[in-house]
Design a protein around this motif. Structure first.
Motif, mmCIF file in Angstrom:
data_model
loop_
_atom_site.group_PDB
_atom_site.id
_atom_site.type_symbol
_atom_site.label_atom_id
_atom_site.label_comp_id
_atom_site.label_asym_id
_atom_site.label_seq_id
_atom_site.Cartn_x
_atom_site.Cartn_y
_atom_site.Cartn_z
ATOM 1 N N PRO A 86 0.824 -1.208 0.000
ATOM 2 C CA PRO A 86 0.000 0.000 0.000
ATOM 3 C C PRO A 86 0.860 1.261 0.000
ATOM 4 C CG PRO A 86 -0.588 -1.454 1.830
ATOM 5 C CD PRO A 86 0.616 -2.033 1.173
ATOM 6 N N GLU A 87 0.304 2.315 -0.523
ATOM 7 C CA GLU A 87 0.998 3.603 -0.583
ATOM 8 C C GLU A 87 1.445 4.029 0.816
ATOM 9 O OE1 GLU A 87 2.640 6.757 -2.606
ATOM 10 O OE2 GLU A 87 1.501 5.131 -3.524
ATOM 11 N N GLY A 88 2.716 4.372 0.950
ATOM 12 C CA GLY A 88 3.235 4.875 2.217
ATOM 13 C C GLY A 88 3.664 3.807 3.209
ATOM 14 N N GLU A 89 3.454 2.530 2.893
ATOM 15 C CA GLU A 89 3.855 1.466 3.817
ATOM 16 C C GLU A 89 5.374 1.329 3.827
ATOM 17 O OE1 GLU A 89 2.282 -2.936 4.605
ATOM 18 O OE2 GLU A 89 3.477 -2.779 2.770
ATOM 19 N N THR A 90 5.932 1.141 5.005
ATOM 20 C CA THR A 90 7.365 0.894 5.144
ATOM 21 C C THR A 90 7.570 -0.565 5.531
ATOM 22 O OG1 THR A 90 7.469 1.383 7.508
ATOM 23 C CG2 THR A 90 7.691 3.269 5.976
ATOM 24 N N PRO A 91 8.780 -1.072 5.385
ATOM 25 C CA PRO A 91 9.038 -2.434 5.842
ATOM 26 C C PRO A 91 8.715 -2.608 7.328
ATOM 27 C CG PRO A 91 10.871 -1.661 4.523
ATOM 28 C CD PRO A 91 9.952 -0.499 4.716
ATOM 29 N N PHE A 92 8.964 -1.572 8.112
ATOM 30 C CA PHE A 92 8.708 -1.656 9.549
ATOM 31 C C PHE A 92 7.207 -1.794 9.824
ATOM 32 C CE2 PHE A 92 12.455 1.156 8.919
ATOM 33 C CZ PHE A 92 13.419 0.238 9.283
ATOM 34 N N ASP A 93 6.392 -1.067 9.072
ATOM 35 C CA ASP A 93 4.937 -1.200 9.206
ATOM 36 C C ASP A 93 4.502 -2.623 8.873
ATOM 37 O OD1 ASP A 93 4.844 1.543 9.741
ATOM 38 O OD2 ASP A 93 4.409 2.052 7.640
ATOM 39 N N TYR A 94 5.067 -3.151 7.799
ATOM 40 C CA TYR A 94 4.730 -4.504 7.361
ATOM 41 C C TYR A 94 5.146 -5.531 8.416
ATOM 42 C CZ TYR A 94 4.568 -8.636 4.329
ATOM 43 O OH TYR A 94 4.295 -9.875 3.791
ATOM 44 N N TRP A 95 6.341 -5.352 8.984
ATOM 45 C CA TRP A 95 6.812 -6.285 10.006
ATOM 46 C C TRP A 95 5.961 -6.190 11.269
ATOM 47 C CZ3 TRP A 95 12.615 -4.651 9.353
ATOM 48 C CH2 TRP A 95 13.077 -5.084 8.109
ATOM 49 N N ASP A 96 5.552 -4.980 11.633
ATOM 50 C CA ASP A 96 4.667 -4.820 12.785
ATOM 51 C C ASP A 96 3.336 -5.520 12.536
ATOM 52 O OD1 ASP A 96 6.470 -3.301 14.280
ATOM 53 O OD2 ASP A 96 5.656 -1.381 13.574
ATOM 54 N N LYS A 97 2.761 -5.283 11.375
ATOM 55 C CA LYS A 97 1.450 -5.844 11.017
ATOM 56 C C LYS A 97 1.472 -7.369 10.988
ATOM 57 C CE LYS A 97 -1.702 -5.936 7.085
ATOM 58 N NZ LYS A 97 -1.874 -5.464 5.703
ATOM 59 N N ASN A 98 2.582 -7.946 10.506
ATOM 60 C CA ASN A 98 2.689 -9.402 10.357
ATOM 61 C C ASN A 98 3.503 -10.064 11.464
ATOM 62 O OD1 ASN A 98 1.332 -9.959 7.683
ATOM 63 N ND2 ASN A 98 2.743 -8.311 7.131
ATOM 64 N N SER A 99 3.818 -9.329 12.511
ATOM 65 C CA SER A 99 4.611 -9.854 13.640
ATOM 66 C C SER A 99 5.866 -10.578 13.151
ATOM 67 C CB SER A 99 3.747 -10.787 14.492
ATOM 68 O OG SER A 99 2.607 -10.125 14.958
ATOM 69 N N ALA A 100 6.606 -9.921 12.270
ATOM 70 C CA ALA A 100 7.768 -10.559 11.643
ATOM 71 C C ALA A 100 9.092 -10.203 12.308
ATOM 72 C CB ALA A 100 7.828 -10.170 10.164
ATOM 73 N N TRP A 101 9.075 -9.353 13.329
ATOM 74 C CA TRP A 101 10.329 -8.978 13.994
ATOM 75 C C TRP A 101 11.046 -10.197 14.569
ATOM 76 C CZ3 TRP A 101 12.719 -4.427 13.604
ATOM 77 C CH2 TRP A 101 11.977 -3.317 13.191
ATOM 78 N N GLY A 102 10.304 -11.085 15.200
ATOM 79 C CA GLY A 102 10.905 -12.296 15.773
ATOM 80 C C GLY A 102 11.478 -13.199 14.699
ATOM 81 N N ASP A 103 10.767 -13.295 13.563
ATOM 82 C CA ASP A 103 11.261 -14.101 12.457
ATOM 83 C C ASP A 103 12.557 -13.514 11.890
ATOM 84 O OD1 ASP A 103 9.128 -16.034 12.398
ATOM 85 O OD2 ASP A 103 7.858 -14.468 11.521
ATOM 86 N N LEU A 104 12.598 -12.192 11.776
ATOM 87 C CA LEU A 104 13.812 -11.535 11.286
ATOM 88 C C LEU A 104 14.980 -11.817 12.231
ATOM 89 C CD1 LEU A 104 15.374 -9.675 9.389
ATOM 90 C CD2 LEU A 104 14.389 -7.718 10.605
ATOM 91 N N ALA A 105 14.740 -11.695 13.521
ATOM 92 C CA ALA A 105 15.800 -11.954 14.505
ATOM 93 C C ALA A 105 16.269 -13.406 14.438
ATOM 94 C CB ALA A 105 15.319 -11.609 15.907
ATOM 95 N N SER A 106 15.341 -14.338 14.309
ATOM 96 C CA SER A 106 15.740 -15.754 14.289
ATOM 97 C C SER A 106 16.472 -16.117 13.001
ATOM 98 C CB SER A 106 14.535 -16.667 14.512
ATOM 99 O OG SER A 106 13.635 -16.569 13.438
ATOM 100 N N VAL A 107 16.085 -15.537 11.885
ATOM 101 C CA VAL A 107 16.795 -15.813 10.631
ATOM 102 C C VAL A 107 18.193 -15.211 10.673
ATOM 103 C CG1 VAL A 107 16.824 -15.369 8.144
ATOM 104 C CG2 VAL A 107 14.713 -16.071 9.242
ATOM 105 N N LEU A 108 18.317 -14.004 11.224
ATOM 106 C CA LEU A 108 19.636 -13.376 11.329
ATOM 107 C C LEU A 108 20.562 -14.140 12.272
ATOM 108 C CD1 LEU A 108 18.743 -9.585 11.437
ATOM 109 C CD2 LEU A 108 19.926 -10.803 9.599
ATOM 110 N N ALA A 109 19.990 -14.910 13.194
ATOM 111 C CA ALA A 109 20.802 -15.680 14.143
ATOM 112 C C ALA A 109 21.392 -16.939 13.515
ATOM 113 C CB ALA A 109 19.960 -16.052 15.365
ATOM 114 N N THR A 110 20.908 -17.319 12.333
ATOM 115 C CA THR A 110 21.414 -18.525 11.679
ATOM 116 C C THR A 110 22.663 -18.214 10.869
ATOM 117 O OG1 THR A 110 20.044 -18.234 9.706
ATOM 118 C CG2 THR A 110 19.095 -19.520 11.527
#
Length: 158
Positions: A86-110
């Motif tokens: 959507p117009e104006g959406e940032t990756p951070f908005d998307y990660w907040d909306k989809n609760s992806a912060w934990g997934d990002l942290a776990s993937v970066l830990a590999t």
């Protein structure tokens, strides 16, 4: 004197004989070269100190949800979804909306492995073409490591 002149002429002839290729190129040699380039593997830079330092800073920034630090680590063409957001959406908005912060942290830990010009995590993504989980790609842009993408394979549009 005559011997030196003869010797110089002989070396010049031998030297120049390898410079000219009068033979026609064999058909298919260009295609073979292209296939060889495709088959070349990406260099494993996971032990490079600059790569390790970048990943360490990125892991810390993600753990703290430091948006400024993460934004500085992102490539200009950072990818976070397969479709047009959507117009104006940032990756951070998307990660907040989809609760992806934990997934990002776990993937970066590999562990990171080379794959198609990127250093990617998790290693299963590089090994399994059918992998559908989250994946991270990091690449050098203008000599600096940058976060190129963080996407999931479940959103792939056919």
């Amino acid at each position: 004197m005559f011997f030196r002149l003869l010797l110089c002429a002989m070396f010049a002839t031998l030297g120049l004989s390898g410079c000219f290729d009068n033979d026609k190129k064999k058909p298919g040699t260009e295609a073979k070269k292209k296939d060889e380039k495709k088959k070349e593997t990406t260099q494993d830079l996971s032990m490079d100190p600059t790569f390790q330092a970048f990943v360490g800073r990125l892991r810390a920034a993600v753990g703290q949800k430091d948006r400024r630090e993460i934004a500085e680590a992102m490539a200009p063409s950072f990818g976070y979804r397969w479709d047009q957001g959507p117009e104006g959406e940032t990756p951070f908005d998307y990660w907040d909306k989809n609760s992806a912060w934990g997934d990002l942290a776990s993937v970066l830990a590999t562990k990171f492995v080379p794959h198609e010009g990127y250093m990617v995590a998790p290693p299963q993504f590089a090994a399994d073409p059918a992998y559908h989980g989250y994946r991270v790609g990091i690449r050098q842009f203008n000599g600096s490591w940058k976060l190129a993408y963080f996407v999931t394979g479940q959103d792939i549009i056919p």
